[in-house]
Scaffold this active site. Structure first.
Site, PDB file in Angstrom:
ATOM      1  N   TYR A 260     -10.881  46.409  52.471  1.00  0.00           N
ATOM      2  CA  TYR A 260     -12.044  45.333  52.666  1.00  0.00           C
ATOM      3  C   TYR A 260     -12.663  45.590  53.903  1.00  0.00           C
ATOM      4  O   TYR A 260     -12.030  46.199  54.839  1.00  0.00           O
ATOM      5  CB  TYR A 260     -11.350  44.126  52.267  1.00  0.00           C
ATOM      6  CG  TYR A 260     -10.090  43.718  53.322  1.00  0.00           C
ATOM      7  CD1 TYR A 260     -10.732  43.089  54.614  1.00  0.00           C
ATOM      8  CD2 TYR A 260      -8.971  44.393  53.521  1.00  0.00           C
ATOM      9  CE1 TYR A 260      -9.635  42.832  55.612  1.00  0.00           C
ATOM     10  CE2 TYR A 260      -7.913  44.094  54.455  1.00  0.00           C
ATOM     11  CZ  TYR A 260      -8.484  43.295  55.635  1.00  0.00           C
ATOM     12  OH  TYR A 260      -7.553  43.314  56.497  1.00  0.00           O
TER      13      TYR A 260
ATOM     14  N   PHE B 260     -15.047  41.022  61.481  1.00  0.00           N
ATOM     15  CA  PHE B 260     -13.988  40.349  62.305  1.00  0.00           C
ATOM     16  C   PHE B 260     -12.576  41.110  61.582  1.00  0.00           C
ATOM     17  O   PHE B 260     -11.757  41.045  62.442  1.00  0.00           O
ATOM     18  CB  PHE B 260     -13.659  38.760  61.946  1.00  0.00           C
ATOM     19  CG  PHE B 260     -13.706  38.448  60.654  1.00  0.00           C
ATOM     20  CD1 PHE B 260     -12.416  38.577  59.733  1.00  0.00           C
ATOM     21  CD2 PHE B 260     -14.632  37.971  59.826  1.00  0.00           C
ATOM     22  CE1 PHE B 260     -12.455  38.151  58.587  1.00  0.00           C
ATOM     23  CE2 PHE B 260     -14.666  37.523  58.548  1.00  0.00           C
ATOM     24  CZ  PHE B 260     -13.246  37.403  57.637  1.00  0.00           C
ATOM     25  N   ASP B 261     -12.785  41.860  60.610  1.00  0.00           N
ATOM     26  CA  ASP B 261     -11.312  42.629  60.315  1.00  0.00           C
ATOM     27  C   ASP B 261     -11.985  43.735  59.191  1.00  0.00           C
ATOM     28  O   ASP B 261     -12.711  43.250  58.618  1.00  0.00           O
ATOM     29  CB  ASP B 261     -10.666  41.622  59.770  1.00  0.00           C
ATOM     30  CG  ASP B 261      -9.094  42.449  59.546  1.00  0.00           C
ATOM     31  OD1 ASP B 261      -8.828  43.372  60.107  1.00  0.00           O
ATOM     32  OD2 ASP B 261      -8.388  41.886  58.598  1.00  0.00           O
TER      33      ASP B 261
ATOM     34  N   ILE C 297      -5.814  33.973  51.464  1.00  0.00           N
ATOM     35  CA  ILE C 297      -6.538  32.784  51.288  1.00  0.00           C
ATOM     36  C   ILE C 297      -6.908  32.329  49.733  1.00  0.00           C
ATOM     37  O   ILE C 297      -6.956  33.480  48.879  1.00  0.00           O
ATOM     38  CB  ILE C 297      -7.813  32.748  52.072  1.00  0.00           C
ATOM     39  CG1 ILE C 297      -8.772  33.975  51.536  1.00  0.00           C
ATOM     40  CG2 ILE C 297      -7.444  32.675  53.473  1.00  0.00           C
ATOM     41  CD1 ILE C 297      -9.928  34.072  52.694  1.00  0.00           C
TER      42      ILE C 297
ATOM     43  N   TYR D 162     -10.200  29.612  55.650  1.00  0.00           N
ATOM     44  CA  TYR D 162      -9.348  29.201  56.574  1.00  0.00           C
ATOM     45  C   TYR D 162      -9.481  27.702  57.209  1.00  0.00           C
ATOM     46  O   TYR D 162      -8.675  27.143  57.974  1.00  0.00           O
ATOM     47  CB  TYR D 162      -9.382  30.137  57.839  1.00  0.00           C
ATOM     48  CG  TYR D 162      -9.016  31.486  57.487  1.00  0.00           C
ATOM     49  CD1 TYR D 162      -7.355  31.749  57.415  1.00  0.00           C
ATOM     50  CD2 TYR D 162      -9.825  32.392  57.047  1.00  0.00           C
ATOM     51  CE1 TYR D 162      -6.858  32.977  57.202  1.00  0.00           C
ATOM     52  CE2 TYR D 162      -9.287  33.749  56.951  1.00  0.00           C
ATOM     53  CZ  TYR D 162      -7.935  33.884  56.718  1.00  0.00           C
ATOM     54  OH  TYR D 162      -7.581  35.208  56.472  1.00  0.00           O
TER      55      TYR D 162
ATOM     56  N   PHE E 213     -16.697  39.119  52.146  1.00  0.00           N
ATOM     57  CA  PHE E 213     -16.012  40.128  52.319  1.00  0.00           C
ATOM     58  C   PHE E 213     -16.300  41.174  51.142  1.00  0.00           C
ATOM     59  O   PHE E 213     -16.886  40.888  49.920  1.00  0.00           O
ATOM     60  CB  PHE E 213     -14.339  39.703  51.809  1.00  0.00           C
ATOM     61  CG  PHE E 213     -13.727  38.697  52.693  1.00  0.00           C
ATOM     62  CD1 PHE E 213     -12.820  39.497  53.680  1.00  0.00           C
ATOM     63  CD2 PHE E 213     -13.778  37.450  52.527  1.00  0.00           C
ATOM     64  CE1 PHE E 213     -12.167  38.645  54.412  1.00  0.00           C
ATOM     65  CE2 PHE E 213     -12.916  36.535  53.246  1.00  0.00           C
ATOM     66  CZ  PHE E 213     -12.225  37.371  54.282  1.00  0.00           C
TER      67      PHE E 213
END
Length: 253
Positions: free
Chosen positions: A171, A181-182, A199, A225, A243
């Site tokens: 991902y 961010f990731d 999540i 979140y 995502f």
């Protein structure tokens, strides 16, 4: 009265007046010089009082304390403060002469933080809602009953995970402005986790995706979140998330 006498008197008055004005001007200049010198002395004293000597342990501690306090304030959304007021408060407390009690101060600070959080919530929620509303108009985007949105980039033919399964996923996560961010893709190693260990937006998407699928998933803040944010500030509170997810396998299959 003799004309010559009148002229002489007028001349005398004019000269006397001019001399007085000159004297007054000299006095004003002298006063200004004196005031300027006093002001410069005060400025020099103020500058000296603001000097930081990091070789001095007490200066170093005081400066470090200011850095920590200000970074904490910046982290919760302050970008400026009336520093002179803070200095007065610190001095008053040190002297035991504070103008409000500690309990009152705590209440004021907590109320201010709450106001800022609520304002941020409204702003971020509105921003995300507008994005999702526009995104939903795209023909390729599917919106589920919960508000989750997804777009199929590659259609898989494998099994669909259940809530009790462990999965392997590649991902990349980003904010709606495109900031990543990731990313397991960037790390070069897929993530392995239980379907219910992530999540809510991911839980829902994973239980719709056949193995081999690659989707672009749009997660509303209440399925992400929410007010807590994540990633040490990388994911702000109330952020809508995007995502790109590729479901590689279900453990044991």
């Amino acid at each position: 009265m003799n004309k010559n006498l009148i002229v002489l008197m007028a001349f005398f008055i004019c000269v006397t007046s001019h001399a007085q004005k000159k004297k007054d001007l000299i006095n004003e200049v002298a006063n200004l010089k004196s005031e300027t010198a006093a002001l410069q002395t005060a400025l020099d004293a103020l500058k000296k009082s603001n000097e930081v000597n990091l070789e001095n342990d007490f200066h170093k501690f005081s400066y470090a304390f200011g850095v920590v306090m200000t970074n904490n304030l910046k982290a919760v959304g302050f970008d400026s403060l009336p520093y002179n007021v803070i200095a007065v408060a610190i001095e008053d407390v040190m002297k035991g002469d504070e103008k409000i009690t500690v309990e009152e101060a705590m209440g004021i600070v907590q109320n201010k933080f709450q106001e800022m959080q609520e304002a941020e919530a409204k702003e971020k929620s509105a921003e995300g809602e507008l994005f999702l509303a526009e995104n939903a108009k795209k023909p390729a985007v599917v919106t589920t009953e919960s508000g989750l949105q997804y777009e199929i980039l590659k259609e898989g033919k494998g099994a669909i995970p259940q809530s009790t399964d462990q999965v392997s996923v590649h991902y990349t996560g980003m904010l709606i402005d495109g900031k990543i961010f990731d990313s397991s893709v960037e790390r070069g190693e897929p993530a392995n986790f239980s379907v219910t260990g992530v999540i809510q937006g991911w839980q829902e998407a994973l239980q719709l995706m056949p193995v081999g699928s690659k989707w672009k998933v749009y997660v509303p803040q209440d399925l992400g979140y929410g007010p807590r944010g994540a990633g040490n500030g990388m994911i702000p509170p109330y952020a809508t998330l995007i995502f790109e997810m590729e479901l590689l396998s279900i453990e044991g299959q």
